[in-house]
Enzyme design. Sequence first.
Site, PDB file in Angstrom:
ATOM      1  N   ASN A  65       0.844  -1.196   0.000  1.00  0.00           N
ATOM      2  CA  ASN A  65       0.000   0.000   0.000  1.00  0.00           C
ATOM      3  C   ASN A  65       0.876   1.242   0.000  1.00  0.00           C
ATOM      4  O   ASN A  65       1.946   1.271   0.615  1.00  0.00           O
ATOM      5  CB  ASN A  65      -1.021  -0.006   1.141  1.00  0.00           C
ATOM      6  CG  ASN A  65      -0.447  -0.248   2.515  1.00  0.00           C
ATOM      7  OD1 ASN A  65       0.598  -0.881   2.666  1.00  0.00           O
ATOM      8  ND2 ASN A  65      -1.116   0.239   3.528  1.00  0.00           N
ATOM      9  N   VAL A  66       0.425   2.247  -0.725  1.00  0.00           N
ATOM     10  CA  VAL A  66       1.144   3.518  -0.842  1.00  0.00           C
ATOM     11  C   VAL A  66       0.150   4.631  -0.534  1.00  0.00           C
ATOM     12  O   VAL A  66      -0.758   4.895  -1.329  1.00  0.00           O
ATOM     13  CB  VAL A  66       1.748   3.701  -2.255  1.00  0.00           C
ATOM     14  CG1 VAL A  66       2.499   5.032  -2.340  1.00  0.00           C
ATOM     15  CG2 VAL A  66       2.685   2.542  -2.608  1.00  0.00           C
ATOM     16  N   GLU A  67       0.306   5.225   0.649  1.00  0.00           N
ATOM     17  CA  GLU A  67      -0.652   6.249   1.079  1.00  0.00           C
ATOM     18  C   GLU A  67      -0.186   7.637   0.637  1.00  0.00           C
ATOM     19  O   GLU A  67       0.897   7.792   0.067  1.00  0.00           O
ATOM     20  CB  GLU A  67      -0.836   6.158   2.598  1.00  0.00           C
ATOM     21  CG  GLU A  67      -1.439   4.815   2.985  1.00  0.00           C
ATOM     22  CD  GLU A  67      -1.719   4.673   4.475  1.00  0.00           C
ATOM     23  OE1 GLU A  67      -1.245   5.502   5.273  1.00  0.00           O
ATOM     24  OE2 GLU A  67      -2.420   3.706   4.835  1.00  0.00           O
ATOM     25  N   CYS A  70      -2.846  13.525   0.769  1.00  0.00           N
ATOM     26  CA  CYS A  70      -4.230  13.674   0.298  1.00  0.00           C
ATOM     27  C   CYS A  70      -4.838  12.271   0.391  1.00  0.00           C
ATOM     28  O   CYS A  70      -4.709  11.454  -0.522  1.00  0.00           O
ATOM     29  CB  CYS A  70      -4.221  14.211  -1.132  1.00  0.00           C
ATOM     30  SG  CYS A  70      -5.872  14.454  -1.766  1.00  0.00           S
ATOM     31  N   TYR A  71      -5.427  11.975   1.550  1.00  0.00           N
ATOM     32  CA  TYR A  71      -5.748  10.589   1.947  1.00  0.00           C
ATOM     33  C   TYR A  71      -6.386   9.735   0.845  1.00  0.00           C
ATOM     34  O   TYR A  71      -6.065   8.578   0.683  1.00  0.00           O
ATOM     35  CB  TYR A  71      -6.710  10.592   3.145  1.00  0.00           C
ATOM     36  CG  TYR A  71      -6.086  11.006   4.465  1.00  0.00           C
ATOM     37  CD1 TYR A  71      -4.767  11.416   4.565  1.00  0.00           C
ATOM     38  CD2 TYR A  71      -6.861  10.986   5.619  1.00  0.00           C
ATOM     39  CE1 TYR A  71      -4.217  11.805   5.782  1.00  0.00           C
ATOM     40  CE2 TYR A  71      -6.322  11.365   6.845  1.00  0.00           C
ATOM     41  CZ  TYR A  71      -4.995  11.773   6.922  1.00  0.00           C
ATOM     42  OH  TYR A  71      -4.466  12.142   8.124  1.00  0.00           O
ATOM     43  N   CYS A  76      -4.056   0.655  -2.553  1.00  0.00           N
ATOM     44  CA  CYS A  76      -3.926  -0.608  -1.819  1.00  0.00           C
ATOM     45  C   CYS A  76      -2.843  -1.498  -2.447  1.00  0.00           C
ATOM     46  O   CYS A  76      -2.534  -1.373  -3.639  1.00  0.00           O
ATOM     47  CB  CYS A  76      -5.234  -1.383  -1.843  1.00  0.00           C
ATOM     48  SG  CYS A  76      -6.550  -0.636  -0.894  1.00  0.00           S
ATOM     49  N   GLU A  78      -2.982  -4.680  -3.217  1.00  0.00           N
ATOM     50  CA  GLU A  78      -3.485  -5.577  -4.263  1.00  0.00           C
ATOM     51  C   GLU A  78      -3.559  -4.858  -5.602  1.00  0.00           C
ATOM     52  O   GLU A  78      -3.165  -5.372  -6.644  1.00  0.00           O
ATOM     53  CB  GLU A  78      -4.887  -6.094  -3.914  1.00  0.00           C
ATOM     54  CG  GLU A  78      -4.985  -6.879  -2.626  1.00  0.00           C
ATOM     55  CD  GLU A  78      -5.266  -6.011  -1.414  1.00  0.00           C
ATOM     56  OE1 GLU A  78      -4.688  -4.909  -1.295  1.00  0.00           O
ATOM     57  OE2 GLU A  78      -6.065  -6.435  -0.562  1.00  0.00           O
ATOM     58  N   CYS A 110     -10.365  -4.884   0.374  1.00  0.00           N
ATOM     59  CA  CYS A 110     -11.461  -3.911   0.351  1.00  0.00           C
ATOM     60  C   CYS A 110     -12.323  -4.130  -0.893  1.00  0.00           C
ATOM     61  O   CYS A 110     -11.921  -4.838  -1.832  1.00  0.00           O
ATOM     62  CB  CYS A 110     -10.915  -2.485   0.396  1.00  0.00           C
ATOM     63  SG  CYS A 110     -10.285  -1.887  -1.174  1.00  0.00           S
ATOM     64  N   CYS A 113     -10.696  -3.273  -4.244  1.00  0.00           N
ATOM     65  CA  CYS A 113      -9.718  -4.266  -4.726  1.00  0.00           C
ATOM     66  C   CYS A 113     -10.417  -5.516  -5.250  1.00  0.00           C
ATOM     67  O   CYS A 113      -9.956  -6.137  -6.204  1.00  0.00           O
ATOM     68  CB  CYS A 113      -8.726  -4.612  -3.622  1.00  0.00           C
ATOM     69  SG  CYS A 113      -7.526  -3.291  -3.354  1.00  0.00           S
TER      70      CYS A 113
END
Length: 157
Positions: A65-67, A70-71, A76, A78, A110, A113
């Site tokens: 995952n790469v957050e 800017c949320y 994700c 996957e 989620c 995904c």
Amino acid sequence: MDELKSSREVMTVKDNSSGHLSQDTVKKVILQSQEAKKQAYCPYSKFRVGAALVTINNFVFTGCNVENACYNLGVCAERNAISKAVSEGHRRFKAIAIASDKSDQFISPCGGCRQFMREFGTDWDVYLTKVDGSYKKMTVDELLPTAFGPEDLSMKI
Ligand code: THU
């Protein structure tokens, strides 16, 4: 002239089975998803996720995952792995293993995904794992029954 380097070694698994993974391969792919988890960029949630995707030709693509500050732009693990595979020309998959740091619960992909997986078929395997490597295997169809997909738009992928 600049020297351009490729940062990615192509990973493969030896697996004879055409549709489903052998026990030995399942173990290896789960380890690869755990390894991918180490690259997670998740300063906001602090929830690390890794994924390892096996193509029909036994290539393995990993993702984490790469957050983002800017949320809503976070990606994700996957989706990252699937996008890497597709961008390298792979669209048919045998399985994906997903790893998190949860020891008491199998990580569950989620909804977004699940839909992303479904784009590339309904009959392939998803290994939901715990941190000790134990897993629950489900198909994409089981995770997202009666899903909307490319066929509904008369598409062939
Ligand atoms: N996340 C994934 O990467 N995969 C999942 O299956 C569940 C959630 C990420 C998204 C976000 O970066 C963090 O986990 C918390 O939701």
